[in-house]
Design an enzyme around this catalytic site. Structure first.
Site, mmCIF file in Angstrom:
data_model
loop_
_atom_site.group_PDB
_atom_site.id
_atom_site.type_symbol
_atom_site.label_atom_id
_atom_site.label_comp_id
_atom_site.label_asym_id
_atom_site.label_seq_id
_atom_site.Cartn_x
_atom_site.Cartn_y
_atom_site.Cartn_z
ATOM 1 N N CYS A 128 0.832 -1.180 0.000
ATOM 2 C CA CYS A 128 0.000 0.000 0.000
ATOM 3 C C CYS A 128 0.874 1.240 0.000
ATOM 4 O O CYS A 128 2.091 1.175 -0.053
ATOM 5 C CB CYS A 128 -0.904 0.004 1.239
ATOM 6 S SG CYS A 128 -1.827 -1.532 1.485
ATOM 7 N N ASP B 227 -3.491 -8.975 8.245
ATOM 8 C CA ASP B 227 -2.277 -9.222 9.019
ATOM 9 C C ASP B 227 -1.849 -8.008 9.829
ATOM 10 O O ASP B 227 -1.342 -8.142 10.952
ATOM 11 C CB ASP B 227 -1.142 -9.640 8.072
ATOM 12 C CG ASP B 227 -0.932 -8.638 6.941
ATOM 13 O OD1 ASP B 227 -1.928 -8.273 6.289
ATOM 14 O OD2 ASP B 227 0.210 -8.221 6.703
ATOM 15 N N LEU C 16 9.408 -14.032 -9.981
ATOM 16 C CA LEU C 16 10.309 -13.486 -10.986
ATOM 17 C C LEU C 16 11.446 -14.481 -11.161
ATOM 18 O O LEU C 16 12.144 -14.812 -10.201
ATOM 19 C CB LEU C 16 10.852 -12.130 -10.541
ATOM 20 C CG LEU C 16 9.799 -11.077 -10.182
ATOM 21 C CD1 LEU C 16 10.463 -9.745 -9.846
ATOM 22 C CD2 LEU C 16 8.788 -10.895 -11.306
ATOM 23 N N ILE D 154 12.463 -11.901 -18.420
ATOM 24 C CA ILE D 154 12.673 -10.888 -19.447
ATOM 25 C C ILE D 154 14.025 -11.125 -20.096
ATOM 26 O O ILE D 154 14.961 -11.613 -19.455
ATOM 27 C CB ILE D 154 12.587 -9.476 -18.835
ATOM 28 C CG1 ILE D 154 12.359 -8.439 -19.920
ATOM 29 C CG2 ILE D 154 13.802 -9.138 -17.999
ATOM 30 C CD1 ILE D 154 11.830 -7.133 -19.381
ATOM 31 N N SER E 249 10.719 -13.002 -5.196
ATOM 32 C CA SER E 249 11.984 -12.908 -5.913
ATOM 33 C C SER E 249 13.119 -13.426 -5.041
ATOM 34 O O SER E 249 12.941 -13.691 -3.846
ATOM 35 C CB SER E 249 12.266 -11.452 -6.320
ATOM 36 O OG SER E 249 12.713 -10.696 -5.203
#
EC number: 6.3.5.4
Length: 659
Positions: free
Chosen positions: A2, A105, A297, A323, A396
């Site tokens: 957020c 949470d 990722l 990528i 990641s």
């Protein structure tokens, strides 16, 4: 994930409603699923405004909206992040009689604060930055997670304090000047990022990782809350002076986590590898929580492949995202990622890009708020954008290299010790010879040549600062040539290094201490947060779980590097989960061939930005000095691609924010 924002004042309304709405609106990309505010004002007494933009991950119902309050509405919270041990904490607080209004949470933070006060952040395992207003005590508490995953900026004036997830949300405040801090700029030109507590503008600072800030009656106190040494920064002007306030920041030392189950490991390497894998598996399990799907990722390297392997055991067929770069050869890791994806049966998505990225650069510069010269921001943004079309959460492998010694420079100690046996003239002659060889970042051989050049330069340092030469981009002499208005040579980056590496003597220990305390929170985690949040995606980092970090930093150096082998313990832990060729692949950073691009397709754009008639940096940088750097790079007399890229991003930032 957020966006949070807030303003407190010692008397009267803290902020005009329209102004506060603009501040919240600046963080809309961090939370596109909703917006909330809370205003607390008692006439002439202290007042607080809290704001929140929501990216719904856990408890998607209206009950999960923020700012949220405790049972009697006396304490209000706005929080950015995830608390991974919230189920355990919830059971404990409910056992003490607290009542919950949601399944989120972060609501646990409210009740922990009621029970433990300022000690509440010490009990959290997660990534977070929060602001908590206690209406009874009329105090504001800010806190940031100990690894620095989530950002938090603040500014003070005449007893007022404002905070936000991103610097851009503080710029609408009338008391915030856009005067550049010369110390921050000095550090940027050395590192290509700005470490905490500095901010690019004099009036804005970052709360360091693992710190809390307490505001009461216009007075501010900042202190470490966990895993930190209480020694002071030994730097020129490191005190934050805003309205004559002096706030001294303590250094970050993540070694002493009370959550570490092992402080002095006495077991074998095989046993240590098993404990490592157990910690990581538990962290992945905890970080898969949420009411929305999660992906990963995937580069095809050891770290991300191990995360995918553990996720697949827990969550079945997961989405993975990669990528690659067209025509970049060594830089294109898609074949490795594709192999790992096939091995674990993931729903694999990949994207191909080339040097035609100029249209992206203003948006990337805008997302960072401060100058940020790490060119790997480009693929990070693109892969996050690709992931954002499918999922809201991605995991990641960030943090593994800093914990377990994953960079080739971490294994450079033996070579540097050998070079130190040579007289300095011989080192300089060898460096000149190496400069004649075809160094390039587009091949493994070319990268070895570039690394050898940097090692030769670093070997000329005889005072224990050799590692600093490997992680800086513009030395003191070059900065003096290109920076018109630079104050006297301060040696600020050297002082920063010595402070963060204090207490360590061995090359590897000093290197890891600096990377964990500075490079990880102020480059890598900044990059991951801003680039994922720019496309409203939450990035999670399982390697930075409290217990795993505490375990890793207590290990002996011999388990972080063995000869030229990096991450030996992590490689052993991955045995049986990943193929040997993936486990033993040489480290390849998540970068782009920026040096070659600046000699090719991006050269015209870059030169125009830095040397053209519209360059905004003309007042700061000397055109002749910058032109000389450009020519050295273009003629392959030096590899200055990263440094020039840092200047390009400084120019783009200046156009966006400092004009």
């Amino acid at each position: 994930m957020c966006g949070i924002v807030g303003v407190v004042s010692p008397g009267g309304p803290p902020v005009e409603p329209d102004l506060f709405a603009r501040m919240c609106g600046a963080l809309a990309h961090r939370g596109p699923d909703g917006r909330g505010t809370h205003l607390s004002s008692s006439g002439r007494g202290p007042g607080a405004a809290l704001g929140h933009t929501r990216l719904s991950i856990l408890d998607l119902s209206p009950s999960g909206r923020q700012p949220m309050a405790n049972e009697d509405d006396s304490v209000h919270l706005t929080c950015n992040g995830e608390i991974y041990n919230h189920a355990e904490l919830r059971a404990q607080t409910e056992g003490r009689g607290h009542r919950y209004r949601s399944r989120t949470d972060v609501e646990t933070i409210l009740h922990l604060y009621e029970d433990f006060g300022l000690a509440a952040p010490e009990r959290l395992n997660g990534m977070f930055a929060f602001g908590l207003w206690d209406g009874r005590r009329q105090e504001l508490l800010l806190a940031r997670d100990r690894a620095g995953v989530k950002p938090l900026y603040y500014t003070c004036s005449a007893g007022r304090l404002a905070f936000a997830s991103e610097l851009k949300a503080l710029l609408p405040l009338p008391w915030v000047s856009r005067e550049i801090d010369p110390e921050a700029l000095d550090l940027y030109l050395s590192l290509l990022y700005i470490p905490a507590p500095w901010g690019i503008f004099r009036d804005i600072r970052k709360l360091p990782a693992g710190h809390r800030l307490l505001w009461r009656d216009g007075e501010v106190k900042i202190e470490p809350y966990c895993g930190l040494r209480n020694t002071q920064l030994r730097m020129t002007n490191c005190e934050l002076r805003i309205e004559e306030q002096k706030i001294r920041h303590s250094t970050f030392d993540i070694r002493h986590s009370p959550h570490s189950k092992i402080q002095n490991p006495k077991f074998s390497e095989a046993e240590a590898a098993a404990v490592l894998l157990d910690h990581l598996d538990r962290s992945v399990r905890m970080q898969l929580q949420g009411d929305v799907p999660a992906g990963a990722l995937l580069s095809g390297g050891l770290d991300s492949s191990l995360i995918v392997a553990l996720m697949s055991r827990r969550a079945g067929r997961i989405p993975t995202f990669s990528i690659g770069f067209r025509g970049a050869g060594h830089y294109d890791e898609r074949p490795h990622a594709r192999r790992v994806a096939q091995l674990f049966g993931t729903e694999h998505v990949e994207e191909e890009v080339d040097a035609r990225i100029s249209d992206l650069l203003p948006a990337i510069a805008r997302a960072f708020d401060e100058p940020f010269g790490d060119s790997s921001a480009i693929p990070t943004y693109l892969v996050a954008r690709t992931a954002g079309r499918r999922v809201k959460v991605v995991l990641s492998g960030t943090g593994s290299d800093e914990l377990f010694g994953g960079y080739r420079r971490h294994a450079a100690g033996p070579a540097l010790r050998a070079f130190h046996c040579l007289p300095t003239p011989a080192l300089r002659a060898a460096s000149a010879l190496l400069s004649m060889l075809p160094g390039s970042r587009t091949s493994a051989f070319g990268e070895r040549i570039l690394l050898a050049r940097r090692l030769m330069d670093a070997a000329c340092e005889r005072d224990g600062r050799a590692y600093l030469r490997l992680v800086t981009f513009l030395d003191e002499g070059t900065k003096e040539k290109i920076w018109k208005t630079r104050p006297e040579r301060s040696g600020l980056v050297e002082k920063l290094f010595e402070d963060r590496a204090a207490g360590h003597d061995a090359f590897l220990d000093r290197a890891l201490a600096f990377d964990r305390a500075v490079y990880l929170p102020d480059d890598l985690l900044v990059k991951e947060d801003r680039m994922s949040m720019a496309v409203s995606v939450e990035g999670r980092v399982p390697f930075l779980d409290n217990d795993l970090v505490g375990f890793a930093v207590a290990l002996p150096s011999s388990l972080h590097a063995q000869g030229r082998t990096t991450k030996p313990l992590l490689r052993r832990a991955a045995a049986g989960l990943l193929p040997d060729d993936i486990i033993h692949r040489p480290k390849h950073g998540f970068g782009v061939p920026i040096s070659e691009w600046l000699r090719g397709d991006l050269g015209g754009m870059g030169r125009d930005l830095l040397l053209g008639p519209s360059a905004r940096l003309r007042g700061l940088l000397d055109a002749g000095g910058v032109s000389a750097l450009w020519e050295q790079h273009a003629q392959r007399r030096a590899d200055l691609g990263p440094a020039l890229w840092g200047l390009i991003m400084l120019e783009l930032w200046h156009q966006e924010y400092a004009a």
